[in-house]
Design an enzyme around this catalytic site. Sequence first.
Site, short mmCIF file in Angstrom:
data_model
loop_
_atom_site.label_atom_id
_atom_site.label_comp_id
_atom_site.label_asym_id
_atom_site.label_seq_id
_atom_site.Cartn_x
_atom_site.Cartn_y
_atom_site.Cartn_z
N ASP A 1 6.69 7.32 4.24
CA ASP A 1 7.44 8.56 4.34
C ASP A 1 7.41 9.33 3.02
OD1 ASP A 1 8.18 8.02 6.96
OD2 ASP A 1 10.03 7.00 6.38
N TYR B 1 6.77 -4.86 1.60
CA TYR B 1 7.43 -3.76 0.89
C TYR B 1 8.40 -4.35 -0.13
CZ TYR B 1 5.92 -0.04 4.12
OH TYR B 1 5.19 0.88 4.84
#
Length: 257
Positions: free
Chosen positions: A51, A110
């Site tokens: 994003d 992540y």
Amino acid sequence: MRYFLELGYNGTTFHGWQSQPNAKSVQSTIEEALSKILREETPIVGAGRTDAGVHAKQMFAHFDTDCKIENTDAFLLSLNSLCGKDISIFSVKEVAKDAHARFDAIERSYKYFVTFRKNPFFNNFCWHSPSKLNVEAMNEAANLLIQTKDFTSFAKLHSDAKTNICDVRQAQWLPLEEDKEAQEFLGILDGGLAFTITADRFLRNMVRAIVGTLVDVGREKISLSQFQSIINERNRCSAGTSMPANALFLWKVRYPF
């Protein structure tokens, strides 16, 4: 011929990975650079999408071309020059014609960084928590994620995902000084935390929603049983807020080859 690129980027100035009209993206920046070098339209396919504002320590992408890349050093020099200061292309490698940067990836990791000390030099890469967090409770809650399959409660509403089933294999909070990879990358941030989560796939906004809900556990706003109830409800409105993008990194992508 098909080639894999290994790359990293500072996502601060980009509107995410994916190309979109009238917005600067990582994908479109690389495609424009490749097209100039190869003198043909060169679309790329990434290992995933990040994003707006999210960074990548390691990302992979593939592209097809009729041009044989003979001198990889010269190619990388040109590509890095055209991509600008916020993207680094680490390597280019010819692969099998059916190799796929997205579908062949078997695992993604992540990291999300938290600091308790206000420091303007870490604003782009860490979320500042003004108060201490109950890390033990956060790790107990994070362990429940490994036993979870349906992540609807942490999925962005009205996304195009065909399924919200994910296989989370690791979810852990560590003091930054105990995370060796984080030490090498950011340096030790006194008293900070690193959250690592690894899965076969991730839903859009999933990690930031998970971190936000775990922070609510750490603030002792919700209990372990309430965290489990949030998972079971399969309702995004029940989970915590989506955390700021600047502290999130796509850290590692693993392939079987």
